[in-house]
Each structure stands twice: as C-alpha cells, then as structure tokens.
Write a protein that holds these residues in place. Structure first.
Motif, PDB file in Angstrom:
ATOM      1  N   ILE A 205       0.825  -1.207   0.000  1.00 22.93           N
ATOM      2  CA  ILE A 205       0.000   0.000   0.000  1.00 22.93           C
ATOM      3  C   ILE A 205       0.866   1.268   0.000  1.00 22.93           C
ATOM      4  N   THR A 206       2.126   1.091   0.423  1.00 26.11           N
ATOM      5  CA  THR A 206       3.039   2.244   0.432  1.00 26.11           C
ATOM      6  C   THR A 206       3.394   2.721  -0.979  1.00 26.11           C
ATOM      7  N   PHE A 207       3.109   1.913  -1.995  1.00 22.85           N
ATOM      8  CA  PHE A 207       3.381   2.339  -3.375  1.00 22.85           C
ATOM      9  C   PHE A 207       2.408   3.415  -3.847  1.00 22.85           C
ATOM     10  N   PHE A 208       1.293   3.524  -3.105  1.00 21.91           N
ATOM     11  CA  PHE A 208       0.216   4.380  -3.593  1.00 21.91           C
ATOM     12  C   PHE A 208       0.133   5.676  -2.787  1.00 21.91           C
ATOM     13  N   ASP A 209      -0.443   6.679  -3.389  1.00 21.83           N
ATOM     14  CA  ASP A 209      -0.601   7.955  -2.691  1.00 21.83           C
ATOM     15  C   ASP A 209      -1.745   7.843  -1.679  1.00 21.83           C
TER      16      ASP A 209
ATOM     17  N   GLY B 246      -4.669   9.269  -1.106  1.00 23.40           N
ATOM     18  CA  GLY B 246      -6.054   9.119  -1.548  1.00 23.40           C
ATOM     19  C   GLY B 246      -6.335   7.719  -2.056  1.00 23.40           C
ATOM     20  N   THR B 247      -5.405   7.184  -2.835  1.00 26.05           N
ATOM     21  CA  THR B 247      -5.583   5.843  -3.387  1.00 26.05           C
ATOM     22  C   THR B 247      -5.510   4.798  -2.281  1.00 26.05           C
ATOM     23  N   ARG B 248      -4.639   5.016  -1.282  1.00 26.35           N
ATOM     24  CA  ARG B 248      -4.543   4.084  -0.149  1.00 26.35           C
ATOM     25  C   ARG B 248      -5.897   3.927   0.522  1.00 26.35           C
ATOM     26  N   GLU B 249      -6.582   5.058   0.699  1.00 23.75           N
ATOM     27  CA  GLU B 249      -7.886   5.000   1.352  1.00 23.75           C
ATOM     28  C   GLU B 249      -8.882   4.207   0.511  1.00 23.75           C
ATOM     29  N   LYS B 250      -8.837   4.408  -0.789  1.00 25.59           N
ATOM     30  CA  LYS B 250      -9.751   3.679  -1.680  1.00 25.59           C
ATOM     31  C   LYS B 250      -9.460   2.177  -1.633  1.00 25.59           C
TER      32      LYS B 250
ATOM     33  N   ILE C  60       4.980   1.179 -12.675  1.00 25.80           N
ATOM     34  CA  ILE C  60       3.924   1.741 -11.841  1.00 25.80           C
ATOM     35  C   ILE C  60       3.163   0.600 -11.155  1.00 25.80           C
ATOM     36  N   ALA C  61       2.931   0.762  -9.849  1.00 26.44           N
ATOM     37  CA  ALA C  61       2.193  -0.252  -9.095  1.00 26.44           C
ATOM     38  C   ALA C  61       0.713  -0.206  -9.457  1.00 26.44           C
ATOM     39  N   VAL C  62       0.140  -1.399  -9.617  1.00 24.08           N
ATOM     40  CA  VAL C  62      -1.271  -1.524  -9.978  1.00 24.08           C
ATOM     41  C   VAL C  62      -1.955  -2.421  -8.944  1.00 24.08           C
ATOM     42  N   PHE C  63      -3.087  -1.971  -8.443  1.00 21.09           N
ATOM     43  CA  PHE C  63      -3.895  -2.779  -7.534  1.00 21.09           C
ATOM     44  C   PHE C  63      -5.125  -3.250  -8.296  1.00 21.09           C
TER      45      PHE C  63
ATOM     46  N   VAL D 251      -9.532  -1.291 -10.681  1.00 23.49           N
ATOM     47  CA  VAL D 251      -8.094  -1.101 -10.869  1.00 23.49           C
ATOM     48  C   VAL D 251      -7.684   0.272 -10.348  1.00 23.49           C
ATOM     49  N   PHE D 252      -6.667   0.294  -9.508  1.00 25.16           N
ATOM     50  CA  PHE D 252      -6.074   1.561  -9.084  1.00 25.16           C
ATOM     51  C   PHE D 252      -4.605   1.533  -9.471  1.00 25.16           C
ATOM     52  N   ASN D 253      -4.096   2.641  -9.974  1.00 20.73           N
ATOM     53  CA  ASN D 253      -2.662   2.677 -10.238  1.00 20.73           C
ATOM     54  C   ASN D 253      -1.995   3.785  -9.447  1.00 20.73           C
ATOM     55  N   ALA D 254      -0.711   3.561  -9.161  1.00 20.89           N
ATOM     56  CA  ALA D 254       0.071   4.556  -8.439  1.00 20.89           C
ATOM     57  C   ALA D 254       0.325   5.746  -9.366  1.00 20.89           C
ATOM     58  N   LYS D 255       0.839   6.816  -8.790  1.00 17.99           N
ATOM     59  CA  LYS D 255       1.115   8.015  -9.570  1.00 17.99           C
ATOM     60  C   LYS D 255       2.528   8.001 -10.141  1.00 17.99           C
ATOM     61  N   CYS D 256       2.709   8.766 -11.185  1.00 23.41           N
ATOM     62  CA  CYS D 256       4.048   9.025 -11.723  1.00 23.41           C
ATOM     63  C   CYS D 256       4.813   9.881 -10.707  1.00 23.41           C
TER      64      CYS D 256
END
Ligand SMILES: [Zn+2]
Ligand SMILES: [Zn+2]
Length: 133
Positions: free
Chosen positions: A33-37, A39-43, A74-77, A88-93
């Motif tokens: 989950i640390t790969f994501f920002d 807002g995305t972590r919460e989702k 890029i990390a993809v959930f 699908v959620f992806n991490a940010k650039c």
C-alpha cells in the motif's frame, strides 16, 4: 517473482531499467500500500475492508505518464467488485500525475504491443534481464 526489463532506444540511446511483476511481499497489503498515494490508499483499504475475503493483487507494470512522458514501473492494484467487475487503481508518476497509460508486459514480450521512446518516439527494444523476488 518479478522481472527485470531493459527498455532501450537504438536511435537516440535512451535507456531505462524497470522492475515489473510481483515480489514475494506483494501479498502483504501493508507493504504494497506504500506504493500508492494517500487518496488511493484509502480507496484500496475501503474495497479490501468491504470485500471481506475478496481476492486482490498488486503488481508493477510498464507504464507511461500521459503528462510528463516518463516511462516507469507503476504499481497496480486489482480486484473485482461484488458483481465481478474489475476494479483497478494505479500509483502516480513521480511528477504527481495519475494519468497513466499502462502497458501489458506479456503482450510486449510477444511483440503484440509496443513501447515508444519518450524522447524521439522510436520503438523501444525491450529485453528481459532477469528476475527479482
Ligand atoms: Zn509524469
Ligand atoms: Zn529515442
């Protein structure tokens, strides 16, 4: 196990090495989950909590930022909702944009999908360099 890939432009010399796929710790939500920002972590927490034992997975994929053009891993959930629809959620650039084009590294290795040089737009040569855990 993940793959190490090298993307190289034979025209201008641009080159980048990316670690893609899934590592051994990638089934641990607190690690990935640390790969994501924020807002995305919460989702992600939201869908995992709501989903109970729903299957999810995280991997890294070759991606291109639509804003700055950078090619990175890029990390993809990925998971599915109650109706079987894919979420699908992806991490940010690194530039902060989440407007990302994800490639399919399997299709790339089969030659069905191509990645182009962010500098001169020539097709990049993609070669597998090895594996990581
Ligand atoms: Zn970017
Ligand atoms: Zn180039």
């Amino acid at each position: 196990m993940g793959q190490l890939v090298n993307l190289k432009c034979n025209k201008c010399g641009y080159e980048t090495n990316l670690s893609i796929g899934s590592g051994m710790v990638f089934n641990n939500l607190e690690q990935v989950i640390t790969f994501f920002d924020k807002g995305t972590r919460e989702k992600i927490r939201d869908v995992v909590n709501k989903g109970g034992n729903r299957l999810w997975y995280v991997y890294k994929e070759i991606a291109r930022c639509e804003k700055c053009g950078k090619i990175s891993a890029i990390a993809v959930f990925k998971t599915t909702d109650a109706d079987g629809r894919e979420i699908v959620f992806n991490a940010k650039c690194q530039c902060g944009s989440s407007d990302i084009q994800l490639y399919d590294s399997e299709k790339i290795s089969e030659g069905k999908e191509k990645v182009f040089c962010p500098i001169c737009a020539e097709e990049l040569a993609v070669t597998e360099q090895g594996h990581w855990d």
